[in-house]
Design an enzyme around this catalytic site. Structure first.
Site, PDB file in Angstrom:
ATOM      1  N   ASP A   9       0.869  -1.158   0.000  1.00 50.95           N
ATOM      2  CA  ASP A   9       0.000   0.000   0.000  1.00 50.95           C
ATOM      3  C   ASP A   9       0.917   1.221   0.000  1.00 50.95           C
ATOM      4  OD1 ASP A   9      -2.441   1.547   0.411  1.00 50.95           O
ATOM      5  OD2 ASP A   9      -1.722   1.811   2.465  1.00 50.95           O
ATOM      6  N   ASP A  11      -0.297   5.052   0.801  1.00 42.15           N
ATOM      7  CA  ASP A  11      -0.647   6.048   1.816  1.00 42.15           C
ATOM      8  C   ASP A  11      -0.703   5.424   3.205  1.00 42.15           C
ATOM      9  OD1 ASP A  11      -1.245   8.241  -0.132  1.00 42.15           O
ATOM     10  OD2 ASP A  11      -2.739   6.781  -0.792  1.00 42.15           O
TER      11      ASP A  11
END
Length: 234
Positions: A9, A11
């Site tokens: 991922d 953010d």
């Protein structure tokens, strides 16, 4: 089979925290509204927040909810202002503030360099629009350390939906037992991966309570903790 790909991922995982970046972006929008629109900045920021919530309710789990141009358009229209004139400007102010505030997590460059040296593919698997995520990767000096970007915009659905994980596997040319997903959102990143048969590493950097899930996954307290574990899989 050995590890052939790691999905990250972006953010709140490779950098953090997005919440702090988002808060600063609202501050910049408020200043802009006062200077350019000659209106109460806090009121404009609140209208933007309300628009984001409204767009999210209208299209839950769909990539357009991340488009700040659409959110700005909704906010400006609700305030009786010219959305065509200002929406893209609001979008740019917001994202420039986020980009200026991002801080790469300690150990990211080193781990990605080690993965490349080991021949392991790296994919950034993210709920967001491709263009802005590419900007973030450039800003964080990750462009040459990442093999693939897999956005929910490209996949057509946010995590934990299946399409983004299948697309990441396809791009990396590996099977579910040859990949692992690293992310801070337990439901979207870890459970989404586990639902597809992909291993999961939960980056619990905020010290949140451990969710109930009988399936095995690794819980890391920091990115460096996650990196150390990944190196044991090489």
């Amino acid at each position: 089979m050995g590890l052939k790909a790691v999905f990250f991922d972006l953010d709140d995982t490779l950098y953090g925290s997005f919440q702090a970046c988002d808060a600063y972006a609202y501050e910049r929008l408020a200043v802009w509204a006062e200077q350019e629109l000659h209106m109460d900045g806090a009121a404009f920021a609140q209208a933007f927040r309300a628009a984001r919530q409204r767009v999210t309710r209208q299209q839950p789990g769909m990539p357009p909810i991340h488009d700040r141009v659409i959110c700005a358009q909704n906010a400006l229209e609700a305030l009786g202002l010219n959305a065509v004139r200002y929406a893209r400007k609001v979008h740019r102010i917001y994202w420039d503030a986020v980009l200026d505030t991002m801080e790469l997590r300690e150990g990211v460059h080193e781990l990605l360099d080690d993965l490349r040296q080991a021949g392991v593919k790296v994919a950034v698997c993210t709920d967001m629009l491709a263009d802005i995520q590419m900007e973030k990767l450039e800003k964080l000096d990750l462009v040459d350390r990442v093999d693939f970007l897999v956005s929910s915009e490209e996949a057509g659905m946010d995590k934990p939906g299946a399409p983004i994980f299948w697309l990441a596997l396809q791009k990396c040319g590996c099977t579910v037992d040859e990949a692992i997903m690293v992310g801070d959102n337990f439901r979207h990143d870890v459970q989404g991966a586990l639902d597809r048969g992909i291993g999961g590493i939960w980056l619990n950097w905020g010290g949140r309570p451990t969710p109930e899930d009988e399936r095995p996954y690794f819980e890391a307290k920091s990115f460096q903790h996650a990196a150390d574990y990944i190196r044991t899989l090489l």
